[in-house]
Design a protein around this motif. Sequence first.
Motif, PDB file in Angstrom:
ATOM      1  N   GLN A 179      42.403  82.140 125.309  1.00  0.00           N
ATOM      2  CA  GLN A 179      41.861  83.471 125.970  1.00  0.00           C
ATOM      3  C   GLN A 179      41.348  83.440 127.369  1.00  0.00           C
ATOM      4  OE1 GLN A 179      38.855  84.768 123.099  1.00  0.00           O
ATOM      5  NE2 GLN A 179      40.314  85.774 121.656  1.00  0.00           N
ATOM      6  N   THR A 180      41.650  84.740 127.964  1.00  0.00           N
ATOM      7  CA  THR A 180      41.228  84.985 129.251  1.00  0.00           C
ATOM      8  C   THR A 180      40.467  86.405 129.101  1.00  0.00           C
ATOM      9  OG1 THR A 180      43.290  84.074 130.205  1.00  0.00           O
ATOM     10  CG2 THR A 180      42.017  85.657 131.572  1.00  0.00           C
ATOM     11  N   CYS A 181      39.094  86.183 129.515  1.00  0.00           N
ATOM     12  CA  CYS A 181      37.961  87.212 129.490  1.00  0.00           C
ATOM     13  C   CYS A 181      37.480  87.853 130.636  1.00  0.00           C
ATOM     14  CB  CYS A 181      36.797  86.609 128.648  1.00  0.00           C
ATOM     15  SG  CYS A 181      37.229  86.187 126.756  1.00  0.00           S
ATOM     16  N   SER A 182      37.395  89.155 130.775  1.00  0.00           N
ATOM     17  CA  SER A 182      36.967  89.931 131.726  1.00  0.00           C
ATOM     18  C   SER A 182      35.949  90.896 131.415  1.00  0.00           C
ATOM     19  CB  SER A 182      38.204  90.282 132.753  1.00  0.00           C
ATOM     20  OG  SER A 182      38.729  91.269 131.937  1.00  0.00           O
ATOM     21  N   ASP A 183      35.532  91.685 132.376  1.00  0.00           N
ATOM     22  CA  ASP A 183      34.563  92.853 131.971  1.00  0.00           C
ATOM     23  C   ASP A 183      35.240  93.943 131.078  1.00  0.00           C
ATOM     24  OD1 ASP A 183      32.970  91.694 133.806  1.00  0.00           O
ATOM     25  OD2 ASP A 183      33.703  92.904 135.597  1.00  0.00           O
ATOM     26  N   THR A 184      36.506  93.707 130.958  1.00  0.00           N
ATOM     27  CA  THR A 184      37.239  94.683 129.969  1.00  0.00           C
ATOM     28  C   THR A 184      37.476  94.025 128.883  1.00  0.00           C
ATOM     29  OG1 THR A 184      39.435  94.241 131.006  1.00  0.00           O
ATOM     30  CG2 THR A 184      38.016  95.833 132.145  1.00  0.00           C
ATOM     31  N   GLY A 185      37.221  92.958 128.494  1.00  0.00           N
ATOM     32  CA  GLY A 185      37.481  92.404 127.314  1.00  0.00           C
ATOM     33  C   GLY A 185      38.102  90.993 127.381  1.00  0.00           C
ATOM     34  N   CYS A 186      38.637  90.558 126.307  1.00  0.00           N
ATOM     35  CA  CYS A 186      39.293  89.243 126.300  1.00  0.00           C
ATOM     36  C   CYS A 186      40.758  89.609 125.854  1.00  0.00           C
ATOM     37  CB  CYS A 186      38.681  88.294 125.515  1.00  0.00           C
ATOM     38  SG  CYS A 186      37.053  87.867 125.812  1.00  0.00           S
ATOM     39  N   VAL A 187      41.833  88.603 126.350  1.00  0.00           N
ATOM     40  CA  VAL A 187      42.919  88.730 126.036  1.00  0.00           C
ATOM     41  C   VAL A 187      43.740  87.477 125.656  1.00  0.00           C
ATOM     42  CG1 VAL A 187      45.413  89.168 126.963  1.00  0.00           C
ATOM     43  CG2 VAL A 187      43.451  90.690 128.097  1.00  0.00           C
ATOM     44  N   ASN A 188      44.431  87.391 124.563  1.00  0.00           N
ATOM     45  CA  ASN A 188      44.984  86.023 124.046  1.00  0.00           C
ATOM     46  C   ASN A 188      46.091  85.774 124.716  1.00  0.00           C
ATOM     47  OD1 ASN A 188      43.199  86.097 121.886  1.00  0.00           O
ATOM     48  ND2 ASN A 188      44.400  87.364 120.646  1.00  0.00           N
ATOM     49  N   ASN A 189      46.293  84.713 125.370  1.00  0.00           N
ATOM     50  CA  ASN A 189      47.395  83.909 126.170  1.00  0.00           C
ATOM     51  C   ASN A 189      48.196  83.155 125.311  1.00  0.00           C
ATOM     52  OD1 ASN A 189      46.100  84.719 128.556  1.00  0.00           O
ATOM     53  ND2 ASN A 189      44.695  83.031 128.382  1.00  0.00           N
ATOM     54  N   PRO A 190      49.711  83.380 125.365  1.00  0.00           N
ATOM     55  CA  PRO A 190      50.468  82.512 124.752  1.00  0.00           C
ATOM     56  C   PRO A 190      50.666  81.223 125.093  1.00  0.00           C
ATOM     57  CG  PRO A 190      51.669  84.071 126.043  1.00  0.00           C
ATOM     58  CD  PRO A 190      50.109  84.532 126.114  1.00  0.00           C
ATOM     59  N   LYS A 191      50.994  80.316 124.501  1.00  0.00           N
ATOM     60  CA  LYS A 191      51.166  78.870 124.893  1.00  0.00           C
ATOM     61  C   LYS A 191      52.282  78.758 125.715  1.00  0.00           C
ATOM     62  CE  LYS A 191      50.768  75.535 122.040  1.00  0.00           C
ATOM     63  NZ  LYS A 191      50.826  74.550 120.565  1.00  0.00           N
ATOM     64  N   GLN A 192      52.179  78.110 126.967  1.00  0.00           N
ATOM     65  CA  GLN A 192      53.093  78.161 127.917  1.00  0.00           C
ATOM     66  C   GLN A 192      54.429  77.401 127.601  1.00  0.00           C
ATOM     67  OE1 GLN A 192      50.104  76.178 130.542  1.00  0.00           O
ATOM     68  NE2 GLN A 192      51.837  74.952 130.954  1.00  0.00           N
ATOM     69  N   PRO A 193      55.558  77.862 127.903  1.00  0.00           N
ATOM     70  CA  PRO A 193      56.707  77.306 127.447  1.00  0.00           C
ATOM     71  C   PRO A 193      56.862  75.947 127.968  1.00  0.00           C
ATOM     72  CG  PRO A 193      57.134  79.335 128.289  1.00  0.00           C
ATOM     73  CD  PRO A 193      55.581  79.020 128.917  1.00  0.00           C
ATOM     74  N   ALA A 240      53.550  85.397 132.970  1.00  0.00           N
ATOM     75  CA  ALA A 240      52.386  84.646 132.592  1.00  0.00           C
ATOM     76  C   ALA A 240      52.571  83.125 133.139  1.00  0.00           C
ATOM     77  CB  ALA A 240      51.983  84.474 130.791  1.00  0.00           C
ATOM     78  N   THR A 241      53.694  82.544 133.327  1.00  0.00           N
ATOM     79  CA  THR A 241      53.910  81.210 133.539  1.00  0.00           C
ATOM     80  C   THR A 241      55.085  81.463 134.834  1.00  0.00           C
ATOM     81  OG1 THR A 241      55.436  80.782 131.928  1.00  0.00           O
ATOM     82  CG2 THR A 241      53.374  80.395 131.562  1.00  0.00           C
ATOM     83  N   VAL A 242      55.149  80.246 135.613  1.00  0.00           N
ATOM     84  CA  VAL A 242      56.087  79.959 136.454  1.00  0.00           C
ATOM     85  C   VAL A 242      57.087  78.912 135.912  1.00  0.00           C
ATOM     86  CG1 VAL A 242      54.628  78.606 137.826  1.00  0.00           C
ATOM     87  CG2 VAL A 242      56.781  79.306 138.718  1.00  0.00           C
ATOM     88  N   PRO A 243      58.611  78.902 135.823  1.00  0.00           N
ATOM     89  CA  PRO A 243      59.032  77.688 135.195  1.00  0.00           C
ATOM     90  C   PRO A 243      59.117  76.623 136.244  1.00  0.00           C
ATOM     91  CG  PRO A 243      60.471  79.325 136.078  1.00  0.00           C
ATOM     92  CD  PRO A 243      59.221  79.949 136.132  1.00  0.00           C
ATOM     93  N   ILE A 244      59.305  75.207 135.675  1.00  0.00           N
ATOM     94  CA  ILE A 244      59.486  74.087 136.477  1.00  0.00           C
ATOM     95  C   ILE A 244      60.818  73.264 135.914  1.00  0.00           C
ATOM     96  CG2 ILE A 244      58.443  72.065 137.529  1.00  0.00           C
ATOM     97  CD1 ILE A 244      55.902  73.372 137.156  1.00  0.00           C
ATOM     98  N   ILE A 295      54.322  76.185 134.419  1.00  0.00           N
ATOM     99  CA  ILE A 295      52.824  76.092 134.846  1.00  0.00           C
ATOM    100  C   ILE A 295      52.221  77.498 134.681  1.00  0.00           C
ATOM    101  CG2 ILE A 295      51.060  75.958 136.535  1.00  0.00           C
ATOM    102  CD1 ILE A 295      52.459  73.373 137.548  1.00  0.00           C
ATOM    103  N   ALA A 296      51.106  77.698 133.864  1.00  0.00           N
ATOM    104  CA  ALA A 296      50.404  79.145 133.894  1.00  0.00           C
ATOM    105  C   ALA A 296      49.647  79.351 134.958  1.00  0.00           C
ATOM    106  CB  ALA A 296      49.552  79.097 132.520  1.00  0.00           C
ATOM    107  N   TYR A 297      49.949  80.710 135.274  1.00  0.00           N
ATOM    108  CA  TYR A 297      48.987  81.364 136.343  1.00  0.00           C
ATOM    109  C   TYR A 297      47.688  81.363 136.099  1.00  0.00           C
ATOM    110  CZ  TYR A 297      53.235  82.603 138.973  1.00  0.00           C
ATOM    111  OH  TYR A 297      54.633  82.641 139.597  1.00  0.00           O
ATOM    112  N   SER A 298      46.918  80.975 137.149  1.00  0.00           N
ATOM    113  CA  SER A 298      45.423  81.127 136.854  1.00  0.00           C
ATOM    114  C   SER A 298      44.760  82.638 136.507  1.00  0.00           C
ATOM    115  CB  SER A 298      44.476  80.570 138.125  1.00  0.00           C
ATOM    116  OG  SER A 298      44.908  81.332 139.155  1.00  0.00           O
ATOM    117  N   PRO A 299      43.689  83.024 136.022  1.00  0.00           N
ATOM    118  CA  PRO A 299      43.405  84.298 135.900  1.00  0.00           C
ATOM    119  C   PRO A 299      43.235  85.152 137.169  1.00  0.00           C
ATOM    120  CG  PRO A 299      41.982  82.782 134.382  1.00  0.00           C
ATOM    121  CD  PRO A 299      42.926  82.010 135.245  1.00  0.00           C
ATOM    122  N   ALA A 300      42.877  84.565 138.136  1.00  0.00           N
ATOM    123  CA  ALA A 300      42.588  85.095 139.406  1.00  0.00           C
ATOM    124  C   ALA A 300      44.042  85.364 140.064  1.00  0.00           C
ATOM    125  CB  ALA A 300      41.826  83.997 140.541  1.00  0.00           C
TER     126      ALA A 300
END
Length: 260
Positions: free
Chosen positions: A134-148, A214-218, A182-187
Amino acid sequence: LFRSLETMPLPARSFANIAFLVPGTEPVEPSDPTKARITAVSTGGSSGLNNELSVDGADNSDDWIGGFLQNFSPDAVQEFAVRTSNEEADTGWTTAGSVVITTKHGTNDWHGDAAFYERAAALNARFPIENPAQTCSDTGCVNNPKQPFSRQNYVATLGGPISKDKIWVFTSFEAVRENASIAYSPASTTQFNALAQLASDGLIPGVSGISVPATVPIPFRDFLSSLRFDWAQTTKSNWFLRASSDSYTTHNSLMQQATL
């Protein structure tokens, strides 16, 4: 013992991982990105780049940054020796340890094998540092899918006599097809979303929308092959000729978190 070595799981099927059975050795991450796919072996707390590697008596060390130069399929390896001290004359020009490898050769009986290895994201555990659930911020939390992620290894070997008791041939081939990410960071994701919002508001000329992955392919592709001929000239004179190739391509290999 040979059966144990033959069936031992090797991370990414790197032949160098066999060396970790020896006391005083451990895996280390190579300091150069061009060596990221070839395991470095640390002996006695060294960097792993000062080890000497020989294959069939020929030097296989990288003279530029150190460490192993060419990768080999584990199915092409016949003997594997690690010397952590008192190296002999053939590998004595190292300040750390040495790894001595002998490749397989043909026999009077035709033999071969084939194998297929599969890994997928569904079989891997989530790495919470790079890919949190999960990624959480002031507006709430969002579920993150597992990176491919997916990886397939295709392996085949074949060896036998060209002329019994005189000339033999052995060949091996391994292909690696990997689609990692690789998943992008929340920032970074926050910045991407802000840029996408500017585009949707018409504030970027000529751009009506920007997708935010959500991710960048490698992607990574590797092809390992080896062909060896052995000739018994006499009972006291044996010759061999081997040609080996290691050709790989990778994209976005320098991509790290929080970078564009």
